[in-house]
Each structure stands twice: as C-alpha cells, then as structure tokens.
Design an enzyme around this catalytic site. Structure first.
Site, mmCIF file in Angstrom:
data_model
loop_
_atom_site.group_PDB
_atom_site.id
_atom_site.type_symbol
_atom_site.label_atom_id
_atom_site.label_comp_id
_atom_site.label_asym_id
_atom_site.label_seq_id
_atom_site.Cartn_x
_atom_site.Cartn_y
_atom_site.Cartn_z
ATOM 1 N N HIS A 276 36.797 27.742 -15.841
ATOM 2 C CA HIS A 276 35.887 26.765 -15.427
ATOM 3 C C HIS A 276 34.528 27.338 -15.888
ATOM 4 C CE1 HIS A 276 36.212 22.745 -13.337
ATOM 5 N NE2 HIS A 276 34.887 22.970 -13.705
ATOM 6 N N ARG A 311 30.974 31.462 -28.179
ATOM 7 C CA ARG A 311 29.627 31.141 -28.650
ATOM 8 C C ARG A 311 29.616 31.028 -30.004
ATOM 9 N NH1 ARG A 311 30.012 29.424 -24.406
ATOM 10 N NH2 ARG A 311 28.937 29.719 -22.505
#
Ligand code: FMN
Length: 389
Positions: A276, A311
């Site tokens: 999460h 990222r």
C-alpha cells in the site's frame, strides 16, 4: 509542462500547487515512514547487468494482461480522494490511461463514479473494492462495475484497520475536513488549489453517495464510508466476490506466498504484491523483497503484479525481471494529475514509457518477454565479492 523531465520534477510541481495538508496526504507513510523509504531503497540495491551486441533497433514494451495488450507495462494504481488534489482527478487519470493504452484502477474511495469510468475508459478502467460492513453495498458495487462494462475487479486486502499516519495528525486532518486558520493561511500560498476548494469544498465519494441516505453531503458520505469500511475482512469475502464477479479478480496487498497460494486455490486470477505504498505497516518488507518468493510459489498459474516505490522506468524493469507480469504506480501519476490535470498525468505515463524504452535498449532486451532474473545482481552481492577479494 515546461522543464519537467522526470517524475521527481512532477513531484516538485505537485508540491508547489498543493497546500501542505493535501501534499502530505499523498506523500506520507505511517509511523516513522521507514516502509516508505524502504520501498524506493529496495530498487537502489538492484543492478541490471547489460548484454551487448544485441540488435535493439526495434523495441516493443507492449504487454498482455488478462488477454488485453497494453502499450506499456506500467499502469495507474488506485488512489483515494484524488479530487482533493484536483477536481475531477480520477476521471482525468482514466482519460490519460486510455490515451496511453494502460490500465487505470479506480479507487474504492474515488471521487469519480464507476459509471463515468465505464463511459470514459471501459477497456482500461478497473475497479478497486473496499469491502463494506453492509455486504449488499459491496455486492451492488460489483454489479455496477459489471454493468459499466469493467472487466477487472481489484479487492484491496491490506487495510484491516486504519494506520498511524502522523503527517495527517499533525496537519489537523479530520472528518469533516475543515481547514483550520493555520491550514487556510498556508493554503493561501497555493491559490489555484484554494480557489478550487472555495468553489467546491470537500470532494464527494461518488460511488458511495447513493447508499448514504437522502440529502447526503460530501461530509456525511465520508462519515458513512469510514463507518462502513471498518468491517471485518476475511477469506470468506474473497470466496463471495469470486462467486459473484465473473470477470478477472485480483487481490491487492498480498505480501506472503501462502496468501497467494490460497488466493489461487479460491480461483482468484491475480495478485498485486504491494504494501500500500508504505501506508499501512511501517515495518513490512518492501514488495520487491517478497516478490520472488510469491512468484516462485504460484509460478505462471496466476498473474503476479507489483506496485510500490517505482519512480523510474528502470525500477519497473527490475520488478519485471523478478517475475512481475505488470507494474503500477500510485504517487507518480497523482503528482502528474495534481500538477497538470490530464496532460500532467499523461506526462507521468510518457516519462515511464520513455524510460522503459531506453532501459530495454541499454540492457539488450528489445521486448518485455526477454526480461528475467539473468539480468539482475544485487548491491549486497557486490559487497560479498569485495569481501572475498
Ligand atoms: C494518496 C494515496 C491514496 C491511496 N489510496 C488507495 C486506495 O484507495 N486503494 C488502494 O488499494 N490503494 C491506495 N493507495 C495505494 C496505491 O494503490 C499503491 O499501492 C501505492 O501508492 C504504490 O506505491 P507508490 O505510490 O510508491 O507507487 C493509495 C496511495 C496513495 C499515495
């Protein structure tokens, strides 16, 4: 957006546009935010060893998932309350995903509706369910998702209880979401966001409105959602949803191989290995650390997907080399949509697509199917070798 070349640039743009209370909601983890850092750090320990003298002039990053071919192996993970960062953000993300031909998962606490998702992106929109105390609500949501033409349901299983998100506590996050004088004062430095807030107030959890009774406001619906989602959630729910949902069923938040095996035994089609985004259990391993064991446990029998800490395009390549079939990002596309609406979200997806393409070329793997553990080594292995010398 001039001057944006990577996801980090988008993060800075989002930070500039959003007041602290909203930006911190996106960015935050729990407790000491160790898990959050570990998710990204796990990729910094990976090394991809390039192979040379391979013809990489024709590269193809398209990836087939549940029988549908997407243009890139990176989709949009579900993120709740997106309308707080930009009004209409959920559907903007859906639009960007459709245009980029990647999947977008609408959150169970989205601020856009299942029906609109079906209208805007029927082939790319998936729906993420948060189980409700009143099972009739969850079952109605399943029906709505099927009626809207959605083919994949993602049941998020890693929120047994709310978590300790201290940034939100410090920022005076509360229900109903009222801006304190201190928050309002800080928000004045973000006028575009403030104008939206003054015009629209608290965003509505659209999918829940119809269950919250007549004359429900955004605040009473938020109370209703909080009360409904604090419900016990067990394997019985998985069995029930499997029996009701005819499309692809995915469990999101699986971190243990035995849970993946059990999901497979119950007829679940896929798992998303995820913690999460470091927002629930701070001391949990990063999903990258547990991915290989989960992949080994279920092999090709079920679709193993991944999110957390990606990222750069090359981060996704590492997860794919470790056996993930597909990757998702949460914060990066939120940065994009918060900073620049549909074009901002599209830019985040395009940055990833470009970085994946470059990485495939650099490592001598012209297509996604070429990837595998043979490309990987780890920082610790380097340390080990150095010590042996
Ligand atoms: C602001 C925010 C809201 C989120 N809301 C949800 C949600 O409603 N449902 C869910 O399953 N996951 C939710 N997540 C978790 C993401 O789906 C995803 O697992 C996580 O963001 C991946 O990590 P990353 O942000 O490093 O890419 C949320 C994450 C963020 C940052």
């Amino acid at each position: 957006m001039h001057g944006v070349v990577n996801v980090e640039d988008l993060r800075k743009r989002a930070k500039k546009r959003l007041p602290k209370i909203a930006y911190d909601f996106i960015e935050g983890g729990t407790d000491d935010e160790v898990g959050l850092a570990t998710n990204e750090q796990a990729f910094r320990n990976a090394r991809i060893v390039p192979r040379d003298l391979v013809d990489v002039t024709q590269r193809d990053q398209s990836t087939t998932l549940f029988g549908r071919t997407y243009s890139s192996p990176i989709g949009i993970a579900p993120t709740g309350l997106a309308g707080l960062f930009r009004r209409g953000a959920d559907l903007m993300l859906a639009e960007a995903a459709r245009e980029a031909n990647v999947p977008m998962i609408m959150s169970g606490t989205s601020t856009g509706s299942i029906e609109d998702l079906g209208r805007i992106a029927p082939d790319h929109g998936w729906y993420q369910l948060y189980s409700a105390k009143d099972q009739a609500i969850s079952e109605d949501m399943l029906k709505r998702a099927a009626d809207a033409g959605l083919k994949t349901l993602v049941f998020t299983v890693d929120i047994p209880e709310g978590s300790n998100r201290e940034r939100n506590v410090r920022n005076g996050w509360a229900r109903p979401l009222k801006l304190t004088w201190k928050t309002k004062f800080e928000a004045l430095r973000h006028p575009a966001w403030m104008m939206e807030w003054l015009k629209h107030g608290t965003p509505m959890f659209d999918n829940w409105e119809k269950y919250a009774g007549p004359n429900a406001t955004a605040d009473t619906v938020a109370d209703f959602v909080a009360q409904q989602t604090r419900a016990p959630m067990t394997w019985k729910h998985v069995e029930r949803y499997r029996a009701l949902w005819k499309g692809n069923l995915v469990l999101k938040g699986i971190m243990h191989p035995d849970d993946a095996i059990r999901a497979h035994a119950l007829g679940v089609d896929g798992v998303m290995v995820s913690n999460h985004g470091g927002r629930q259990l701070d001391i949990a391993p990063s999903p990258l650390e547990v991915l290989p064991a989960i992949r080994d446990a279920v092999g090709d029998k079920m679709t193993v997907m991944f999110d957390g800490g990606i990222r750069r395009g090359m981060d996704a390549i590492v997860a794919l080399c470790l056996g993930a079939k597909f990757c998702f990002v949460g914060r990066p596309t939120l940065y994009g949509v918060a900073a620049g609406g549909v074009p901002g979200a599209a830019m985040a997806l395009d940055i990833f697509r470009r970085e994946v393409d470059i990485t495939l070329a650099q490592i001598g793997a012209p297509k996604i199917a070429d990837l595998g553990p043979q490309f990987l080594m780890w920082k610790d292995e380097e340390d080990l070798r150095r010590n042996r010398r």
